[in-house]
Design a protein around this motif. Structure first.
Motif: not given
Length: 220
Positions: A151-178
């Motif tokens: 998101y190119n942000l330092d933080d986001i409102p907690v209300k913006d956390v949705d299924h897309k965020f959760i799935n995106g975070f899982e993908y990030y952990l498995k790819t970018e963080r291995n």
């Protein structure tokens, strides 16, 4: 969920001043929880109709106060209707704060996470092990980096956390963080706890993890 909503104007007779006048208060009730405020008006306690929540009689003073009470009542009902229309979580405190011009700022995800981690650290050796605090610190760092990357942000409102965020975070952990699948799920479970805290405090209106299930893989 249906919200039971009511208003009550009242005075505190025991706190009348030397002239026999008492402040008029408004009590907002939503689902049995109350919030109160002074409407910054006074009336002689003998001229107050408790059952009606208004001034007695037709004197100029009584008519002006009753008109003011009607104006406030109308404003409060409009605030309530707006929150219902926007499908937002409704509470007596929220209605009072909006009326007082203190519309709540969005609670930020990483700020909530840091407050949680600070509390956990203070309970090391009592309720938590040192390894637990380290895991939460690492989880927060991963989320912080994901938000910056995605998101190119330092933080986001907690209300913006949705299924897309959760799935995106899982993908990030498995790819970018291995991260392995199980490690990624553990970090997402840490995030889930923070979201549950936000939901319990009425900072969000729905839990994005409601239909999410943690599925760990059996490792030989």
């Amino acid at each position: 969920m249906q919200n039971y909503f009511s208003l009550l104007f009242y005075i505190k007779r025991s706190k009348a001043d030397c002239n026999g006048k008492a402040n008029v208060y408004l009590r907002v009730t939503v689902n049995s929880k109350r919030a109160e405020l002074s409407i910054r008006r006074k009336i002689n306690i003998d001229r107050w109709n408790s059952s009606a929540g208004k001034a007695k009689g037709f004197s100029k003073e009584a008519q002006e106060l009753n008109r003011y009470i009607d104006i406030i009542t109308n404003k409060i009902h409009k605030i309530h209707q707006r929150l219902v229309g926007e499908n937002k979580t409704i509470s007596a405190l929220k209605i009072r704060d909006i009326y007082n011009g203190k519309e709540e700022k969005h609670k930020m995800l990483l700020k909530i996470f840091q407050d949680h981690n600070d509390q956990v650290e203070k309970l090391v050796g009592k309720d938590f092990a040192p390894g637990t605090t380290e895991r939460y610190r690492t989880a927060k760092k991963h989320i912080q980096n994901f938000i910056k990357l995605e998101y190119n942000l330092d933080d986001i409102p907690v209300k913006d956390v949705d299924h897309k965020f959760i799935n995106g975070f899982e993908y990030y952990l498995k790819t970018e963080r291995n991260c392995s699948h199980n490690t990624a799920i553990k970090y997402i479970t840490n995030l889930k706890k923070i979201i549950r805290i936000a939901y319990a405090h009425d900072w969000i209106s729905k839990d994005p993890f409601f239909n999410w299930k943690a599925r760990l893989k059996t490792v030989d």
